[in-house]
Design a protein around this motif. Structure first.
Motif, PDB file in Angstrom:
ATOM      1  N   ASN A  13       0.682  -1.089   0.157  1.00  0.00           N
ATOM      2  CA  ASN A  13       0.196  -0.323   0.950  1.00  0.00           C
ATOM      3  C   ASN A  13       0.728   1.181  -0.023  1.00  0.00           C
ATOM      4  OD1 ASN A  13      -2.665  -1.754  -0.013  1.00  0.00           O
ATOM      5  ND2 ASN A  13      -2.062  -1.583   2.223  1.00  0.00           N
ATOM      6  N   ASP A  14       1.760   0.853  -0.346  1.00  0.00           N
ATOM      7  CA  ASP A  14       3.244   2.509  -0.790  1.00  0.00           C
ATOM      8  C   ASP A  14       2.740   2.966  -2.397  1.00  0.00           C
ATOM      9  OD1 ASP A  14       4.563   3.864   0.114  1.00  0.00           O
ATOM     10  OD2 ASP A  14       6.818   2.568  -0.940  1.00  0.00           O
ATOM     11  N   ALA A  15       2.450   4.137  -1.900  1.00  0.00           N
ATOM     12  CA  ALA A  15       2.179   4.337  -3.562  1.00  0.00           C
ATOM     13  C   ALA A  15       2.988   5.028  -3.126  1.00  0.00           C
ATOM     14  CB  ALA A  15       1.122   5.316  -3.189  1.00  0.00           C
ATOM     15  N   ALA A  16       4.174   5.594  -3.137  1.00  0.00           N
ATOM     16  CA  ALA A  16       5.627   6.223  -3.721  1.00  0.00           C
ATOM     17  C   ALA A  16       6.251   4.720  -4.415  1.00  0.00           C
ATOM     18  CB  ALA A  16       6.588   6.626  -2.559  1.00  0.00           C
ATOM     19  N   THR A  17       6.195   3.858  -3.985  1.00  0.00           N
ATOM     20  CA  THR A  17       6.860   3.022  -5.122  1.00  0.00           C
ATOM     21  C   THR A  17       6.408   2.060  -6.072  1.00  0.00           C
ATOM     22  OG1 THR A  17       7.563   1.928  -2.682  1.00  0.00           O
ATOM     23  CG2 THR A  17       7.575   0.503  -4.223  1.00  0.00           C
ATOM     24  N   TRP A  18       4.521   2.487  -5.877  1.00  0.00           N
ATOM     25  CA  TRP A  18       4.068   2.237  -7.217  1.00  0.00           C
ATOM     26  C   TRP A  18       4.151   2.850  -8.007  1.00  0.00           C
ATOM     27  CZ3 TRP A  18       2.093  -2.468  -8.276  1.00  0.00           C
ATOM     28  CH2 TRP A  18       1.449  -3.069  -7.685  1.00  0.00           C
ATOM     29  N   TYR A  19       4.647   4.329  -7.646  1.00  0.00           N
ATOM     30  CA  TYR A  19       5.111   5.542  -9.188  1.00  0.00           C
ATOM     31  C   TYR A  19       5.398   5.635  -9.143  1.00  0.00           C
ATOM     32  CZ  TYR A  19       5.894   9.974  -9.850  1.00  0.00           C
ATOM     33  OH  TYR A  19       6.966  10.907 -11.077  1.00  0.00           O
ATOM     34  N   PHE A  20       7.010   4.637  -8.482  1.00  0.00           N
ATOM     35  CA  PHE A  20       8.713   4.740  -8.948  1.00  0.00           C
ATOM     36  C   PHE A  20       8.302   3.476  -9.803  1.00  0.00           C
ATOM     37  CE2 PHE A  20       9.819   7.075  -5.071  1.00  0.00           C
ATOM     38  CZ  PHE A  20       9.832   7.883  -5.685  1.00  0.00           C
ATOM     39  N   ALA A  45       0.525   0.008 -13.067  1.00  0.00           N
ATOM     40  CA  ALA A  45       1.087   0.822 -11.713  1.00  0.00           C
ATOM     41  C   ALA A  45       0.735   2.678 -11.112  1.00  0.00           C
ATOM     42  CB  ALA A  45       3.101   0.594 -11.612  1.00  0.00           C
ATOM     43  N   TYR A  46       1.097   3.091 -11.891  1.00  0.00           N
ATOM     44  CA  TYR A  46       0.705   4.607 -11.545  1.00  0.00           C
ATOM     45  C   TYR A  46      -0.794   3.970 -11.267  1.00  0.00           C
ATOM     46  CZ  TYR A  46       4.678   6.306 -14.134  1.00  0.00           C
ATOM     47  OH  TYR A  46       5.982   6.819 -15.020  1.00  0.00           O
ATOM     48  N   ASN A  47      -1.634   3.870 -12.004  1.00  0.00           N
ATOM     49  CA  ASN A  47      -3.262   3.367 -11.177  1.00  0.00           C
ATOM     50  C   ASN A  47      -3.535   3.468 -10.411  1.00  0.00           C
ATOM     51  OD1 ASN A  47      -4.019   4.678 -14.030  1.00  0.00           O
ATOM     52  ND2 ASN A  47      -4.814   2.639 -14.739  1.00  0.00           N
ATOM     53  N   LYS A  48      -2.404   2.302  -9.650  1.00  0.00           N
ATOM     54  CA  LYS A  48      -2.677   1.678  -8.370  1.00  0.00           C
ATOM     55  C   LYS A  48      -1.881   2.747  -7.258  1.00  0.00           C
ATOM     56  CE  LYS A  48      -2.336  -0.807  -5.264  1.00  0.00           C
ATOM     57  NZ  LYS A  48      -4.139  -1.656  -4.724  1.00  0.00           N
ATOM     58  N   ALA A  49      -0.949   3.600  -7.527  1.00  0.00           N
ATOM     59  CA  ALA A  49      -0.601   4.976  -7.081  1.00  0.00           C
ATOM     60  C   ALA A  49      -1.419   5.825  -6.910  1.00  0.00           C
ATOM     61  CB  ALA A  49       0.979   4.707  -7.585  1.00  0.00           C
ATOM     62  N   VAL A  50      -1.911   6.110  -7.881  1.00  0.00           N
ATOM     63  CA  VAL A  50      -3.155   7.348  -7.776  1.00  0.00           C
ATOM     64  C   VAL A  50      -4.067   6.724  -7.091  1.00  0.00           C
ATOM     65  CG1 VAL A  50      -4.768   8.943  -8.951  1.00  0.00           C
ATOM     66  CG2 VAL A  50      -2.938   8.149  -9.564  1.00  0.00           C
ATOM     67  N   SER A  51      -4.545   5.141  -7.243  1.00  0.00           N
ATOM     68  CA  SER A  51      -5.692   4.861  -5.933  1.00  0.00           C
ATOM     69  C   SER A  51      -5.602   4.816  -4.466  1.00  0.00           C
ATOM     70  CB  SER A  51      -6.142   3.308  -6.880  1.00  0.00           C
ATOM     71  OG  SER A  51      -4.943   2.875  -6.413  1.00  0.00           O
ATOM     72  N   LEU A  52      -3.898   4.879  -4.100  1.00  0.00           N
ATOM     73  CA  LEU A  52      -3.820   4.401  -2.956  1.00  0.00           C
ATOM     74  C   LEU A  52      -3.675   5.609  -2.405  1.00  0.00           C
ATOM     75  CD1 LEU A  52      -1.042   2.277  -2.953  1.00  0.00           C
ATOM     76  CD2 LEU A  52      -2.795   1.497  -1.734  1.00  0.00           C
ATOM     77  N   ILE A  53      -3.758   7.136  -3.424  1.00  0.00           N
ATOM     78  CA  ILE A  53      -3.103   8.226  -2.403  1.00  0.00           C
ATOM     79  C   ILE A  53      -4.765   8.994  -2.629  1.00  0.00           C
ATOM     80  CG2 ILE A  53      -2.753  10.190  -2.931  1.00  0.00           C
ATOM     81  CD1 ILE A  53      -0.155   8.942  -5.142  1.00  0.00           C
ATOM     82  N   CYS A  59      -1.247  13.438   1.686  1.00  0.00           N
ATOM     83  CA  CYS A  59      -0.274  13.079   1.320  1.00  0.00           C
ATOM     84  C   CYS A  59       0.437  13.891   1.894  1.00  0.00           C
ATOM     85  CB  CYS A  59       0.123  13.180  -0.527  1.00  0.00           C
ATOM     86  SG  CYS A  59      -1.424  12.711  -1.799  1.00  0.00           S
ATOM     87  N   SER A  60       0.623  14.520   2.718  1.00  0.00           N
ATOM     88  CA  SER A  60       1.035  14.976   3.230  1.00  0.00           C
ATOM     89  C   SER A  60       2.927  14.288   3.345  1.00  0.00           C
ATOM     90  CB  SER A  60       1.592  15.173   4.249  1.00  0.00           C
ATOM     91  OG  SER A  60       1.219  14.454   5.537  1.00  0.00           O
ATOM     92  N   ASP A  61       2.295  12.714   3.354  1.00  0.00           N
ATOM     93  CA  ASP A  61       4.383  12.100   3.929  1.00  0.00           C
ATOM     94  C   ASP A  61       4.486  10.949   3.108  1.00  0.00           C
ATOM     95  OD1 ASP A  61       1.291  10.231   4.146  1.00  0.00           O
ATOM     96  OD2 ASP A  61       2.568   8.856   4.451  1.00  0.00           O
ATOM     97  N   ILE A  62       4.074  11.613   1.616  1.00  0.00           N
ATOM     98  CA  ILE A  62       4.280  11.252   0.051  1.00  0.00           C
ATOM     99  C   ILE A  62       5.358  12.308  -0.589  1.00  0.00           C
ATOM    100  CG2 ILE A  62       3.823  10.182  -1.932  1.00  0.00           C
ATOM    101  CD1 ILE A  62       1.288   8.522  -0.217  1.00  0.00           C
ATOM    102  N   ASN A  63       5.938  11.623  -1.094  1.00  0.00           N
ATOM    103  CA  ASN A  63       7.191  13.157  -1.628  1.00  0.00           C
ATOM    104  C   ASN A  63       7.092  12.908  -2.520  1.00  0.00           C
ATOM    105  OD1 ASN A  63       8.249  15.463  -2.139  1.00  0.00           O
ATOM    106  ND2 ASN A  63      10.355  15.069  -1.066  1.00  0.00           N
TER     107      ASN A  63
END
Length: 70
Positions: A13-20, A45-53, A59-63
Motif C-alpha cells: 500500500n505504499d503509493a510512492a513505490t508503485w509510482y517509482f 502501476a501508476y493507477n495503483k499509486a493514484v488509487s492509494l493516494i 499526501c503529506s508523507d508522500i514526496n
C-alpha cells in the motif's frame, strides 16, 4: 527495477513505490520501444499509486510529483 519490485512485498500500500515502479516500466518502454507490455505495466502501476493516494486523502508523507497533482 529489481530493487523496486523487491520493495513491494514490504508494503503493497505504499503509493510512492508503485509510482517509482511505474517510472521504471515507462523508462523500459521508452528505451525498448518494441515492448508494449512495459507500457501496460507502467499504466497499471501508476493507477495503483493514484488509487492509494486517493484512498488515503492525505499526501503529506508522500514526496512524489504524483501526490502534488491531486
Amino acid at each position: 527495477m529489481r530493487v523496486i519490485k523487491s520493495a513491494l512485498p514490504l508494503d503493497f500500500n505504499d503509493a510512492a513505490t508503485w509510482y517509482f515502479l511505474g517510472n521504471a516500466y515507462f523508462s523500459n518502454f521508452v528505451a525498448n520501444f518494441k515492448k508494449f507490455d512495459e507500457l501496460e505495466h507502467a499504466i497499471k502501476a501508476y493507477n495503483k499509486a493514484v488509487s492509494l493516494i486517493s484512498f488515503r486523502k492525505n499526501c503529506s508523507d508522500i514526496n512524489t510529483p504524483i501526490c502534488s497533482s491531486i
